[in-house]
Motif scaffolding. Structure first.
Motif, PDB file in Angstrom:
ATOM      1  N   VAL A  17      42.526  55.421  43.398  1.00  0.00           N
ATOM      2  CA  VAL A  17      42.409  55.307  44.859  1.00  0.00           C
ATOM      3  C   VAL A  17      40.987  55.613  45.314  1.00  0.00           C
ATOM      4  O   VAL A  17      40.406  54.879  46.125  1.00  0.00           O
ATOM      5  N   MET A  18      40.409  56.688  44.789  1.00  0.00           N
ATOM      6  CA  MET A  18      39.042  57.046  45.178  1.00  0.00           C
ATOM      7  C   MET A  18      38.056  55.967  44.754  1.00  0.00           C
ATOM      8  O   MET A  18      37.129  55.632  45.505  1.00  0.00           O
ATOM      9  N   HIS A  19      38.250  55.408  43.553  1.00  0.00           N
ATOM     10  CA  HIS A  19      37.340  54.368  43.060  1.00  0.00           C
ATOM     11  C   HIS A  19      37.397  53.135  43.955  1.00  0.00           C
ATOM     12  O   HIS A  19      36.348  52.556  44.285  1.00  0.00           O
ATOM     13  N   VAL A  20      38.592  52.729  44.364  1.00  0.00           N
ATOM     14  CA  VAL A  20      38.737  51.550  45.224  1.00  0.00           C
ATOM     15  C   VAL A  20      38.050  51.777  46.564  1.00  0.00           C
ATOM     16  O   VAL A  20      37.334  50.902  47.071  1.00  0.00           O
ATOM     17  N   ILE A  21      38.233  52.961  47.146  1.00  0.00           N
ATOM     18  CA  ILE A  21      37.582  53.270  48.427  1.00  0.00           C
ATOM     19  C   ILE A  21      36.069  53.326  48.252  1.00  0.00           C
ATOM     20  O   ILE A  21      35.309  52.877  49.112  1.00  0.00           O
ATOM     21  N   LYS A  22      35.617  53.869  47.128  1.00  0.00           N
ATOM     22  CA  LYS A  22      34.187  53.993  46.851  1.00  0.00           C
ATOM     23  C   LYS A  22      33.517  52.634  46.690  1.00  0.00           C
ATOM     24  O   LYS A  22      32.403  52.414  47.170  1.00  0.00           O
ATOM     25  N   GLU A  23      34.214  51.696  46.046  1.00  0.00           N
ATOM     26  CA  GLU A  23      33.595  50.414  45.711  1.00  0.00           C
ATOM     27  C   GLU A  23      33.574  49.422  46.873  1.00  0.00           C
ATOM     28  O   GLU A  23      32.693  48.562  46.933  1.00  0.00           O
ATOM     29  N   SER A  24      34.514  49.505  47.795  1.00  0.00           N
ATOM     30  CA  SER A  24      34.538  48.487  48.857  1.00  0.00           C
ATOM     31  C   SER A  24      34.999  49.038  50.209  1.00  0.00           C
ATOM     32  O   SER A  24      36.007  48.590  50.756  1.00  0.00           O
ATOM     33  N   PRO A  25      34.296  50.048  50.719  1.00  0.00           N
ATOM     34  CA  PRO A  25      34.660  50.568  52.039  1.00  0.00           C
ATOM     35  C   PRO A  25      34.168  49.616  53.144  1.00  0.00           C
ATOM     36  O   PRO A  25      33.287  48.804  52.881  1.00  0.00           O
ATOM     37  N   PRO A  26      34.713  49.704  54.375  1.00  0.00           N
ATOM     38  CA  PRO A  26      35.851  50.554  54.741  1.00  0.00           C
ATOM     39  C   PRO A  26      37.168  49.877  54.416  1.00  0.00           C
ATOM     40  O   PRO A  26      37.269  48.654  54.435  1.00  0.00           O
ATOM     41  N   LEU A  27      38.180  50.677  54.106  1.00  0.00           N
ATOM     42  CA  LEU A  27      39.508  50.159  53.802  1.00  0.00           C
ATOM     43  C   LEU A  27      40.557  50.967  54.558  1.00  0.00           C
ATOM     44  O   LEU A  27      40.387  52.171  54.771  1.00  0.00           O
ATOM     45  N   SER A  28      41.630  50.300  54.921  1.00  0.00           N
ATOM     46  CA  SER A  28      42.779  51.010  55.484  1.00  0.00           C
ATOM     47  C   SER A  28      43.667  51.478  54.345  1.00  0.00           C
ATOM     48  O   SER A  28      43.502  51.068  53.188  1.00  0.00           O
ATOM     49  N   ARG A  29      44.619  52.308  54.632  1.00  0.00           N
ATOM     50  CA  ARG A  29      45.567  52.749  53.613  1.00  0.00           C
ATOM     51  C   ARG A  29      46.352  51.560  53.056  1.00  0.00           C
ATOM     52  O   ARG A  29      46.648  51.508  51.859  1.00  0.00           O
ATOM     53  N   THR A  30      46.663  50.607  53.928  1.00  0.00           N
ATOM     54  CA  THR A  30      47.369  49.402  53.475  1.00  0.00           C
ATOM     55  C   THR A  30      46.497  48.596  52.516  1.00  0.00           C
ATOM     56  O   THR A  30      46.988  48.082  51.492  1.00  0.00           O
ATOM     57  N   ASP A  31      45.206  48.494  52.839  1.00  0.00           N
ATOM     58  CA  ASP A  31      44.277  47.787  51.941  1.00  0.00           C
ATOM     59  C   ASP A  31      44.259  48.447  50.563  1.00  0.00           C
ATOM     60  O   ASP A  31      44.276  47.767  49.525  1.00  0.00           O
ATOM     61  N   VAL A  32      44.214  49.772  50.560  1.00  0.00           N
ATOM     62  CA  VAL A  32      44.167  50.517  49.291  1.00  0.00           C
ATOM     63  C   VAL A  32      45.443  50.273  48.496  1.00  0.00           C
ATOM     64  O   VAL A  32      45.406  50.051  47.276  1.00  0.00           O
ATOM     65  N   ALA A  33      46.580  50.282  49.182  1.00  0.00           N
ATOM     66  CA  ALA A  33      47.858  50.031  48.503  1.00  0.00           C
ATOM     67  C   ALA A  33      47.878  48.635  47.887  1.00  0.00           C
ATOM     68  O   ALA A  33      48.324  48.449  46.747  1.00  0.00           O
ATOM     69  N   ASN A  34      47.367  47.657  48.618  1.00  0.00           N
ATOM     70  CA  ASN A  34      47.345  46.272  48.118  1.00  0.00           C
ATOM     71  C   ASN A  34      46.423  46.131  46.911  1.00  0.00           C
ATOM     72  O   ASN A  34      46.730  45.410  45.953  1.00  0.00           O
ATOM     73  N   LYS A  35      45.280  46.813  46.944  1.00  0.00           N
ATOM     74  CA  LYS A  35      44.301  46.694  45.863  1.00  0.00           C
ATOM     75  C   LYS A  35      44.722  47.450  44.607  1.00  0.00           C
ATOM     76  O   LYS A  35      44.402  47.047  43.486  1.00  0.00           O
ATOM     77  N   THR A  36      45.442  48.549  44.780  1.00  0.00           N
ATOM     78  CA  THR A  36      45.812  49.377  43.626  1.00  0.00           C
ATOM     79  C   THR A  36      47.201  49.043  43.084  1.00  0.00           C
ATOM     80  O   THR A  36      47.504  49.352  41.927  1.00  0.00           O
ATOM     81  N   GLY A  37      48.040  48.440  43.919  1.00  0.00           N
ATOM     82  CA  GLY A  37      49.419  48.182  43.502  1.00  0.00           C
ATOM     83  C   GLY A  37      50.324  49.384  43.665  1.00  0.00           C
ATOM     84  O   GLY A  37      51.508  49.334  43.297  1.00  0.00           O
ATOM     85  N   LEU A  38      49.809  50.480  44.226  1.00  0.00           N
ATOM     86  CA  LEU A  38      50.612  51.676  44.467  1.00  0.00           C
ATOM     87  C   LEU A  38      51.361  51.532  45.788  1.00  0.00           C
ATOM     88  O   LEU A  38      50.913  50.821  46.688  1.00  0.00           O
TER      89      LEU A  38
END
Length: 259
Positions: A17-38
């Protein structure tokens, strides 16, 4: 065992989760869920922990796709700082960067034919100088990376640095013991290859050959977007390939090296 496994999975998911936010900010929580599959509940819980740990911050609402405007997440790139040192044959270059690699301070010192003890002293002085320049932050100094002009095995031991007259130097553990932070020691050409892949001309390339030509000659390889080191960490060492069997004696003890 089950509890241990759950802790490992949570740690890995949190890192993801931290890596995804670090690599392509800004992201919403929904964006993070979509990118990580969590799932969204897991992401929300992990993000809350990262915010509490001051590694992630929230900002004003982003664009809406029809519902409530989402709160956007950013990686706190100034939560800590790292030190990089380029230890050359006749110079030492030190930098301080934040967690996104942005340079905060840079210093270059040149020298000539110093002893091993003198070079180590200069190295520590450079690291001390860089530490003194680090701004206040939640985590302060988080690690030190050192590039050296020689062969380095996968454990970080310098097997041979002919132009410094070094052999079998455990620089990694020496520095780690002194400063009590994680330390990475790597061949300078491998550092250069990784740096160009991460920040420079190699960003858009999957495979790359990096050649370092200065006092000596070195090479680094990027294959399938990864630094290739081989089984023993010596894959890119080009300077001491023999190109003339009856050539002049090299500092490494062999004859006819490319370097």
């Amino acid at each position: 065992m089950k509890t241990y496994n759950q802790q490992v999975v949570k740690k890995e998911n949190k890192s993801l989760v931290m890596h995804v936010i670090k690599e392509s900010p800004p992201l919403s929580r929904t964006d993070v869920a979509n990118k990580t599959g969590l799932n969204k509940g897991t992401v929300s819980s992990l993000v809350s922990e990262l915010i509490e740990e001051q590694l992630v911050s929230e900002s004003g609402p982003g664009k809406s796709n029809g519902g409530r405007r989402p709160v956007m997440l950013f990686f706190n790139e100034n939560a800590g700082y790292s030190i990089g040192v380029d230890l050359g044959v006749n110079y030492i270059l030190g930098i301080v960067t934040n967690l996104q690699g942005k340079i905060h301070k840079e210093k270059l010192e040149k020298f000539q034919e110093l002893t091993y003890e003198d070079i180590i002293k200069r190295l520590y002085e450079m690291i001390d100088c860089m530490i003194a320049s680090i701004p206040d932050s939640p985590y302060g100094l988080v690690g030190i990376g050192i590039g050296v002009p020689g062969t380095v095995d996968t454990t970080g031991r310098i097997l041979m640095a002919p132009n410094l007259n070094w052999k079998n130097i455990d620089l990694k553990n020496m520095v780690a013991k002194k400063y009590c932070v994680p330390v990475k020691v790597e061949n300078e050409a491998n550092c250069g290859a990784y740096g160009e892949k991460k920040f420079g001309v190699g960003i858009n390339f999957t495979n790359m050959i990096y050649i370092s030509i200065g006092f000596g000659i070195g090479g680094g390889l990027i294959l399938d977007n990864q630094l290739y080191q081989g089984n023993n960490g010596l894959s890119g060492e080009l300077g001491h390939m023999t190109i003339e069997r009856s050539g002049e004696k090299c500092r490494c003890g062999d004859h006819g090296c490319w370097e």
